[in-house]
Write an enzyme that holds these catalytic residues in place. Structure first.
Site, PDB file in Angstrom:
ATOM      1  N   LYS A   1       0.745  -1.279  -0.151  1.00 35.35           N
ATOM      2  CA  LYS A   1      -0.025   0.066   0.079  1.00 35.35           C
ATOM      3  C   LYS A   1       0.805   1.266   0.079  1.00 35.35           C
ATOM      4  CE  LYS A   1      -3.821  -2.150  -0.181  1.00 35.35           C
ATOM      5  NZ  LYS A   1      -4.712  -1.826  -1.333  1.00 35.35           N
TER       6      LYS A   1
ATOM      7  N   LYS B   1     -13.727  -6.667  -8.657  1.00 35.00           N
ATOM      8  CA  LYS B   1     -14.399  -6.698  -7.285  1.00 35.00           C
ATOM      9  C   LYS B   1     -15.937  -7.110  -7.541  1.00 35.00           C
ATOM     10  CE  LYS B   1     -11.239  -3.805  -4.600  1.00 35.00           C
ATOM     11  NZ  LYS B   1     -10.154  -3.666  -5.323  1.00 35.00           N
TER      12      LYS B   1
END
Length: 367
Positions: A165, A265
């Site tokens: 991240k 997703k």
């Protein structure tokens, strides 16, 4: 077969590591998940789950799932849950947009379809490929040294793909990428996921500074056009995520050569039916995929597992095991990580049994 009742349950999912942090200082400590139950007049019940990654990630929020179910549910009573395309058209006609609201209902209807036919969902989605499939591990945003120190522990759990991240200060992000890259071993893969966090000039600084590092660059900027600009200034493999929410952008991205990998997703597309459609299109176009959802527990993990296990391995870049990140289990017999890999269940439907003591009383009921 007809839908006779829809219930929604709210479940908190705390994180094993305490918090999950990504670009822009955003973080979550407890995920607010909604489990959807769809009953039929054939005494077959299906379950789905929707868990947005906070209201600040995508145009979706946890209370919106429940409010949306209350609004949409009455339009679905009397519909046949086995006719998935027809059901999705009905949902789209009754509620414009709000794909994430529809996702859990569609997921539950796949569970019903599998139970009605005696088949695991992955068989109905195209067949089971191999014994299992590969997973990735997200590394929450911390200092470069702290993030690098986590790699060995995750590798001990079997992970070989690491999603780092980034999306913060570009100088620190460059240090994060280099620090983690030093911990990699042959066969490992590193993805630097900015989660839309960089402006173009910062993203360009980062990709130029890590030109010598074997790393994938994921969703560096907010818009498709900004990401395409960065794509055209780097030879790193390129992943698009947040902007991938429908067939139109997949076709545009393929035409523009905007990506090498896309993240699909489930709730962002509106459920397994449309996620499968996107998955099948990517296979036809020759685009690799990460298959996942925004977040979730055992039920979302089972849905991801069936979609991933029915995907030809050469097109499956990786998938996610959300239930290993959280401390609360909301269903029995969900798939679990084994040495960095996972397999879909072999029981009919999603193959899970919800833990009603964890779900508690429904917060929404439509009948």
């Amino acid at each position: 077969m007809k839908i006779t009742r829809i219930r929604a349950y709210q479940v908190d999912l705390p994180l094993h590591e305490g918090s999950y942090k990504w670009s822009g200082g955003r973080s979550v400590t407890v995920f607010d998940s909604t489990v959807i139950e769809v009953e039929t007049d054939a005494d077959i019940v299906g379950y789905g789950e929707v868990c947005p990654l906070g209201a600040f990630y995508l145009p979706a929020y946890a209370n919106g799932v429940r409010a949306g179910i209350a609004e949409l549910g009455p339009h679905l009573l009397g519909e046949d849950p086995l006719q998935l395309q027809r059901l999705n058209r009905r949902m789209d006609a009754a509620m414009k947009g709000h794909a994430y609201v529809k996702s859990g209902i569609d997921m539950a209807c796949w569970d019903i379809l599998g139970k009605a036919t005696g088949q695991p969902a992955c068989t109905l989605m195209g067949g089971r490929y191999g014994e299992d499939f590969v997973l990735y591990r997200a590394i929450s945003q911390e200092s470069p040294e702290a993030m690098a120190s986590r790699v060995a522990g995750y590798r001990a759990e079997g992970y070989r793909r690491f999603q780092l991240k980034v999306g913060g200060d570009p100088t620190e992000d460059i240090a994060r990428i280099r620090a983690v890259a030093k911990q990699l071993q042959p066969g490992d893969r590193l993805i630097a996921d900015a989660n839309t966090g960089w402006l173009m000039h910062d993203a360009l600084r980062v990709v130029r500074a890590v030109r010598d590092v074997d790393v994938y660059i994921e969703q560096p900027c907010l818009s498709y056009e900004e990401c395409l600009t960065i794509r055209r200034h780097t030879d790193h493999p390129f992943v698009l995520d947040e902007v991938i929410d429908g067939i139109d952008v997949l076709l545009r991205g393929h035409a523009d050569r905007a990506m090498d990998v896309v993240n699909i997703k489930i709730s962002k597309f509106g459920g397994l039916t449309k996620a499968k459609q996107a998955r099948d299109l990517c296979i036809s176009l020759g685009v690799a995929m990460t298959l996942e959802d925004t977040w979730g527990g055992d039920i979302v993990t089972a849905a991801v597992a069936h979609l991933a296990h029915s995907t030809p391995p050469e097109f499956l870049f990786t998938a996610t095991d959300f239930n290993s990140y959280v401390t609360v289990s909301n269903a029995e017999d969900a798939p679990n990580r084994v040495n960095g890999r996972m397999a879909a269940g072999t029981r009919p439907g999603l193959g899970i049994t919800p833990k009603m003591d964890v779900l508690g009383r429904p917060v929404i009921e439509v009948f």
